[in-house]
Design a protein around this motif. Structure first.
Motif, PDB file in Angstrom:
ATOM      1  N   ILE A   1       6.675  24.658  -3.908  1.00  0.00           N
ATOM      2  CA  ILE A   1       5.829  24.747  -2.707  1.00  0.00           C
ATOM      3  C   ILE A   1       5.835  23.420  -1.947  1.00  0.00           C
ATOM      4  CG2 ILE A   1       3.431  24.976  -1.936  1.00  0.00           C
ATOM      5  CD1 ILE A   1       3.047  27.072  -4.115  1.00  0.00           C
ATOM      6  N   ASP A   2       5.837  22.284  -2.691  1.00  0.00           N
ATOM      7  CA  ASP A   2       5.905  20.978  -2.015  1.00  0.00           C
ATOM      8  C   ASP A   2       7.197  20.830  -1.231  1.00  0.00           C
ATOM      9  OD1 ASP A   2       3.450  20.254  -3.002  1.00  0.00           O
ATOM     10  OD2 ASP A   2       4.258  19.180  -4.753  1.00  0.00           O
TER      11      ASP A   2
ATOM     12  N   THR B   1       3.088  27.076 -13.379  1.00  0.00           N
ATOM     13  CA  THR B   1       2.334  26.569 -12.221  1.00  0.00           C
ATOM     14  C   THR B   1       2.900  25.255 -11.713  1.00  0.00           C
ATOM     15  OG1 THR B   1       0.338  27.624 -13.087  1.00  0.00           O
ATOM     16  CG2 THR B   1       0.036  25.922 -11.406  1.00  0.00           C
ATOM     17  N   LYS B   2       3.287  24.368 -12.609  1.00  0.00           N
ATOM     18  CA  LYS B   2       3.835  23.068 -12.208  1.00  0.00           C
ATOM     19  C   LYS B   2       5.133  23.242 -11.435  1.00  0.00           C
ATOM     20  CE  LYS B   2       5.459  18.694 -14.122  1.00  0.00           C
ATOM     21  NZ  LYS B   2       5.703  17.905 -15.359  1.00  0.00           N
ATOM     22  N   ARG B   3       6.010  24.138 -11.935  1.00  0.00           N
ATOM     23  CA  ARG B   3       7.286  24.344 -11.260  1.00  0.00           C
ATOM     24  C   ARG B   3       7.077  24.988  -9.897  1.00  0.00           C
ATOM     25  NH1 ARG B   3      11.065  21.443 -12.644  1.00  0.00           N
ATOM     26  NH2 ARG B   3      10.433  21.863 -14.796  1.00  0.00           N
TER      27      ARG B   3
ATOM     28  N   SER C   1       6.874  22.809   1.837  1.00  0.00           N
ATOM     29  CA  SER C   1       5.994  22.111   2.781  1.00  0.00           C
ATOM     30  C   SER C   1       6.739  20.994   3.506  1.00  0.00           C
ATOM     31  CB  SER C   1       4.782  21.542   2.038  1.00  0.00           C
ATOM     32  OG  SER C   1       4.016  22.577   1.446  1.00  0.00           O
TER      33      SER C   1
ATOM     34  N   ASN D   1       4.405  24.757  -7.983  1.00  0.00           N
ATOM     35  CA  ASN D   1       3.831  23.740  -7.083  1.00  0.00           C
ATOM     36  C   ASN D   1       4.902  22.807  -6.549  1.00  0.00           C
ATOM     37  OD1 ASN D   1       1.228  24.734  -7.321  1.00  0.00           O
ATOM     38  ND2 ASN D   1       0.731  23.431  -9.089  1.00  0.00           N
TER      39      ASN D   1
END
Length: 469
Positions: free
Chosen positions: A287-288, A280-282, A291, A284
């Motif tokens: 995804i940042d 999940t951390k990787r 973005s 995210n």
């Protein structure tokens, strides 16, 4: 036909026309004045000879002496004093275009005078009295003692006056030909002189068309062609600046896009090789980066639309104070997160805060300014917003606390992709396009935006917009 040939023909034809008209005018006027002058001189001579013949007849009581004495006749019709008087009168001739001195014996009037007795029989001169266009009686005590006749110079064959006029016409024609040759040379010189700056502009525009924006023109005059040369130089400077800006734009855009793409690629390859785990951390983190990339693309799209004048604005009358307060209320959670204290907005109820603008674009402008403050102000920070009426404009100031920006950087903050600390800007998700968008939106609303040092130690953004009403 080239322009220099048109100039040449224009000058040459104009000069030939003027020279031809002047030749005809001068010669006709000269001929008229000269004939009038000759008639006047011959008339004076004719009257004087008539008086002398009367005096001679009074003494001799006949014409017999003249009949057999040619020398006597010549002394009467061509006396030396008559020649002297004629020379004296010809030194200052009356015709305005008579710019020369006539010889004293030019007219030879005496040779065209005839004498007849009372019965109109020839004594000296032409056989028949009717051959003389001018005939007058010689009177003594009111009695006709003879007749005197004259053939005027303008009617006489091989007249010296006619020969003189023909000689002058010949001289005029020679002068005219010389003037035409001079006009031909001057037309060539003038056409080359006038075409030189135009040729410069033509050659320079050819270079400009080839993409050589460094070529400049040295103005050769201060007339319209000189103004055109200066305008060309300004155009070349603008195109050169635009070219450099375009190159810089492409370089900065590729550089800014490369950073998130490089991060995405490196992390995805690491996950693929098993170096990183796709937890999940990787995800995210990826995804940042997406973005950030999406934010950059959106800002680029906004600026591109604004540059091509295709960014649509829906202008209407709105209250900028209400819009600003609404934006501040929606950002209250963001202010709390960034530990940013925002002083309450103080408004004057007597002031009309209406402007003519686009609600969404102005809200985007306020969000960009508030987001910059949230990202780059040290925590805890302060933000003070003032809205006041200055003459016919509404003045809005955003003043935040440290850190500040030096004057040199303040001048460049409106440039695309410019950031004071690029690494820190990327850390907080900045693209370097926010203030550039703010400037575009402000100018679209016929306003002005500027940057100064803030009294709180940070940066102050001053925004002015025309008031309605």
């Amino acid at each position: 036909m080239k322009l220099k040939h048109k100039f040449f023909l224009a000058f040459f034809i104009t000069n030939i026309t003027l020279v031809g008209m002047m030749l005809v005018f001068i010669y006709l006027n000269f001929t008229t004045e000269f004939n009038h002058f000759v008639e006047k001189q011959e008339r004076k001579h004719f009257i004087k000879v008539k008086q002398q013949l009367t005096q001679f007849y009074t003494k001799a009581n006949s014409w017999d002496t003249i009949t057999y004495n040619t020398q006597l006749w010549r002394s009467i019709v061509e006396p030396e004093q008559q020649n002297n008087e004629q020379n004296a009168s010809l030194k200052n001739p009356p015709p305005s275009l008579l710019w020369f001195e006539l010889p004293g014996n030019l007219l030879q009037t005496g040779r065209r005078i005839s004498l007849y007795n009372q019965q109109k029989q020839v004594i000296v001169g032409r056989e028949k009295i009717n051959e003389n266009p001018l005939i007058e009686p010689i009177l003594l005590n009111n009695n006709v003692i003879g007749w005197i006749g004259l053939v005027p110079s303008k009617l006489a064959a091989n007249s010296p006056a006619k020969a003189f006029l023909n000689a002058q016409l010949h001289n005029y024609i020679i002068i005219t030909l010389l003037v035409i040759v001079l006009a031909f040379i001057m037309a060539i010189v003038l056409s080359k002189h006038l075409i030189r700056p135009i040729q410069q502009i033509v050659l320079a525009t050819d270079e400009l068309n080839k993409g050589n924006f460094t070529n400049r023109i040295t103005p050769l005059s201060q007339d319209e062609l000189g103004t055109l040369s200066n305008n060309f130089n300004k155009l070349a400077n603008t195109l050169q600046d635009n070219q450099q800006m375009r190159f810089q734009w492409m370089s900065d855009t590729s550089h800014e896009l490369r950073t998130p793409l490089t991060v995405l690629r490196s992390h995805l390859i690491a996950v693929q090789d098993g170096v990183f785990v796709a937890d999940t951390k990787r995800i995210n983190l990826l995804i940042d980066q997406v973005s950030n990339l999406n934010l950059l693309v959106d800002d680029l799209s906004q600026l591109a639309h604004s540059d091509t004048a295709s960014l649509h604005y829906q202008f209407k009358t709105l209250n900028i104070a209400s819009l600003l307060q609404h934006t501040l209320d929606s950002y209250s959670a963001r202010f709390t997160q960034c530990q940013l204290y925002v002083a309450p907005l103080e408004l004057d109820n007597s002031v009309n805060y209406q402007v003519y603008g686009d609600r969404e674009r102005l809200q985007q402008l306020f969000i960009n300014l508030l987001e910059n403050t949230c990202r780059y102000t040290e925590q805890p920070g302060q933000l003070q917003i003032n809205l006041e009426l200055v003459k016919q404009d509404l003045k809005l100031t955003f003043s935040d606390s440290a850190p500040g920006v030096n004057k040199q950087d303040q001048k460049q903050l409106f440039d695309r992709f410019y950031r004071v600390e690029k690494s820190r800007s990327r850390e907080y998700g900045g693209t370097g396009l926010g203030l550039a968008l703010c400037k575009q939106i402000t100018e679209a609303h016929k306003g002005d935006i500027s940057l100064q040092g803030s009294p709180l130690g940070g940066l102050q953004v001053t925004l002015t917009m025309p008031q309605i009403g």
